[in-house]
Design a protein around this motif. Structure first.
Motif, PDB file in Angstrom:
ATOM      1  N   ASP A  63      37.700 -28.489 -45.357  1.00  0.00           N
ATOM      2  CA  ASP A  63      38.010 -29.913 -45.228  1.00  0.00           C
ATOM      3  C   ASP A  63      39.054 -30.067 -44.136  1.00  0.00           C
ATOM      4  N   ILE A  64      38.660 -30.699 -43.061  1.00  0.00           N
ATOM      5  CA  ILE A  64      39.556 -30.886 -41.920  1.00  0.00           C
ATOM      6  C   ILE A  64      39.792 -32.380 -41.731  1.00  0.00           C
ATOM      7  N   TYR A  65      40.961 -32.824 -42.186  1.00  0.00           N
ATOM      8  CA  TYR A  65      41.355 -34.238 -42.078  1.00  0.00           C
ATOM      9  C   TYR A  65      40.281 -35.166 -42.648  1.00  0.00           C
ATOM     10  N   GLY A  66      39.724 -34.764 -43.783  1.00  0.00           N
ATOM     11  CA  GLY A  66      38.764 -35.615 -44.466  1.00  0.00           C
ATOM     12  C   GLY A  66      37.321 -35.380 -44.069  1.00  0.00           C
ATOM     13  N   ARG A  67      37.084 -34.526 -43.091  1.00  0.00           N
ATOM     14  CA  ARG A  67      35.700 -34.219 -42.707  1.00  0.00           C
ATOM     15  C   ARG A  67      35.394 -32.793 -43.154  1.00  0.00           C
ATOM     16  N   VAL A  68      34.302 -32.639 -43.888  1.00  0.00           N
ATOM     17  CA  VAL A  68      33.938 -31.318 -44.391  1.00  0.00           C
ATOM     18  C   VAL A  68      33.048 -30.620 -43.372  1.00  0.00           C
ATOM     19  N   VAL A  69      33.530 -29.482 -42.879  1.00  0.00           N
ATOM     20  CA  VAL A  69      32.774 -28.665 -41.931  1.00  0.00           C
ATOM     21  C   VAL A  69      32.117 -27.528 -42.698  1.00  0.00           C
ATOM     22  N   THR A  70      30.834 -27.312 -42.465  1.00  0.00           N
ATOM     23  CA  THR A  70      30.072 -26.316 -43.219  1.00  0.00           C
ATOM     24  C   THR A  70      29.438 -25.304 -42.272  1.00  0.00           C
ATOM     25  N   ASN A  71      29.469 -24.032 -42.648  1.00  0.00           N
ATOM     26  CA  ASN A  71      28.767 -23.004 -41.882  1.00  0.00           C
ATOM     27  C   ASN A  71      27.265 -23.081 -42.141  1.00  0.00           C
ATOM     28  N   TYR A  72      26.498 -22.472 -41.271  1.00  0.00           N
ATOM     29  CA  TYR A  72      25.049 -22.468 -41.418  1.00  0.00           C
ATOM     30  C   TYR A  72      24.674 -21.839 -42.762  1.00  0.00           C
TER      31      TYR A  72
END
Length: 445
Positions: free
Chosen positions: A385-394
């Motif tokens: 979770d980066i500043y409210g945005r969820v980053v997901t790996n492949y």
């Protein structure tokens, strides 16, 4: 004694009278000057010769055959005796495109009743000419160049394309005629316009109408189909022919347009001795053509094929790929699926984010601005979770804490998203400019 003296004086006086009254020989110079002036002005000068019609015919045929823009005649000397004169001179023809033809020759004149007349011989026009012959300027085509890939594979070679031209002046029933043309093109394997659209365009023309251009295979079929049709003509035109019809069609079309002026080379030329039917006997001068070297493009044949195979693994989607050699910026491949083709050349439109390729720049910024190196331990969780945005790996893969080189090799989204947040504002953009991003370029195509 006196008689002898008197006789001697009489003879002397008589002799002196003869010497004093003998007229000066008539010079051939004025006649030669008149002939030269007529030659240089392009006027007929057969009137000065014994066979005037032949003189004017050969000279006119040579003037036109050479496409001459002018002629200069320089007389060197005139050898003259009582009844015969030979004029020696140099002819210089001004030919198209600043070319010249220069040579020496001569003409013979004879005198009768104090008048000089030229004796017609073809050599007075050129020393190699015989009866019923003249000179003609001819082009020697330069061999057209091929287009080769960066790995040395011939992508396009010189060949022919075939243009279908119809004569609309005597066509009755344009819709039926257009339907017949369209059907013939489709039967030959071509892609004809709709018959109704073709008829609409044909009806606006009172003369020749170009239906389209086709490759050699289709063109030869159309030649056979319309061989006896006076209203349809199939013209052969030089073109660059793709070696592999299925190889990067749109890209090869772009390349063909870009290099069309670079493959022709410079034509040579010759001046030939020809007869009245145009058959050549020999060349009096010949300048060889200067062919163009093969045109090299940055496309790599194997990389392009691999890119096409890769995007077609997702043929149901608008999938595209552009492969670039980073050290030079050369484009090695451009590929996209048919689904992408429906929206045009989207692979080259610059409207898509670079995705994981940008991790190269993010990693470089981390090395330059944060002091990390390939062995620095970095986090690679499955999500972050980066500043409210969820980053997901492949597929949500997770490596835990690993060296930077491992996160880079696995294309870990969370690692580099996290790294970018630790940069100061503007640092990532500045790093990108070092790689050529964010800079305006002018690139053909």
């Amino acid at each position: 004694m006196k008689r002898s003296v008197s006789l001697l004086c009489a003879v002397s006086i008589a002799a002196g009278t003869v010497v004093a009254c003998t007229p000066k020989p008539v010079s051939a110079d004025p006649t030669v000057d008149s002939i030269v002036q007529a030659m240089e002005s392009g006027e007929a000068f057969g009137e000065f010769f014994d066979r005037s019609a032949e003189v004017d015919d050969v000279f006119t045929s040579t003037y036109e055959g050479l496409q001459a823009e002018g002629i200069d005649v320089e007389v060197h000397d005139i050898e003259q005796n009582d009844s015969r004169a030979t004029a020696n001179y140099t002819i210089t023809w001004d030919l198209p495109r600043d070319r010249e033809l220069t040579y020496d020759t001569s003409m013979v004149l004879t005198k009768a009743n104090d008048e000089w007349t030229g004796r017609w011989q073809p050599i007075m026009v050129h020393p190699s000419l015989g009866a019923n012959q003249h000179l003609e300027l001819r082009s020697i085509p330069a061999e057209r160049a091929s287009v080769v890939s960066s790995d040395g594979v011939e992508l396009m070679r010189p060949g022919l394309q075939y243009r279908v031209i119809v004569d609309m002046r005597d066509v009755e029933g344009v819709p039926a005629f257009a339907g017949r043309i369209a059907a013939a093109i489709n039967d030959a394997g071509g892609n004809a316009p709709e018959a109704s659209d073709l008829a609409s365009e044909m009806s606006e023309v009172d003369g020749n109408y170009s239906v389209g251009l086709f490759n050699e295979e289709i063109g030869k079929r159309l030649q056979a189909r319309f061989a006896d049709d006076p209203q349809v003509r199939i013209n052969e035109e030089p073109a660059l022919v793709v070696r592999d019809q299925g190889f990067a069609r749109d890209l090869m079309s772009r390349v063909s347009n870009l290099v069309s002026d670079d493959v022709d080379g410079v034509n040579g030329w010759s001046v030939a001795v020809v007869n009245d039917e145009g058959a050549a006997f020999s060349n009096v001068v010949e300048h060889a053509p200067d062919p163009s070297p093969a045109v090299r493009v940055s496309i790599d044949y194997d990389v392009q094929r691999a890119a096409e195979e890769a995007v077609n693994l997702r043929a149901d989607s608008q999938t595209m790929m552009v492969a670039i050699r980073p050290s030079s910026g050369e484009i090695l491949a451009v590929a996209q699926t048919e689904a992408a083709d429906r929206d045009g050349d989207v692979a080259l439109s610059g409207q898509y984010p670079p995705g994981s390729v940008f991790k190269i720049i993010t990693a470089a910024a981390g090395v330059d601005k944060q002091g990390v190196d390939s062995g620095t331990i970095v986090p690679c969780p499955g999500t972050m979770d980066i500043y409210g945005r969820v980053v997901t790996n492949y597929n949500g893969f997770s490596l835990g804490n690993v060296p930077l080189q491992d996160a880079f090799a696995s294309s870990c989204n969370t690692t580099f998203a996290d790294m970018s947040t630790k940069l100061e504002p503007g640092q990532l953009a500045d790093e990108a400019k070092q790689f050529g991003l964010g800079i305006d370029f002018e690139i053909p195509g």
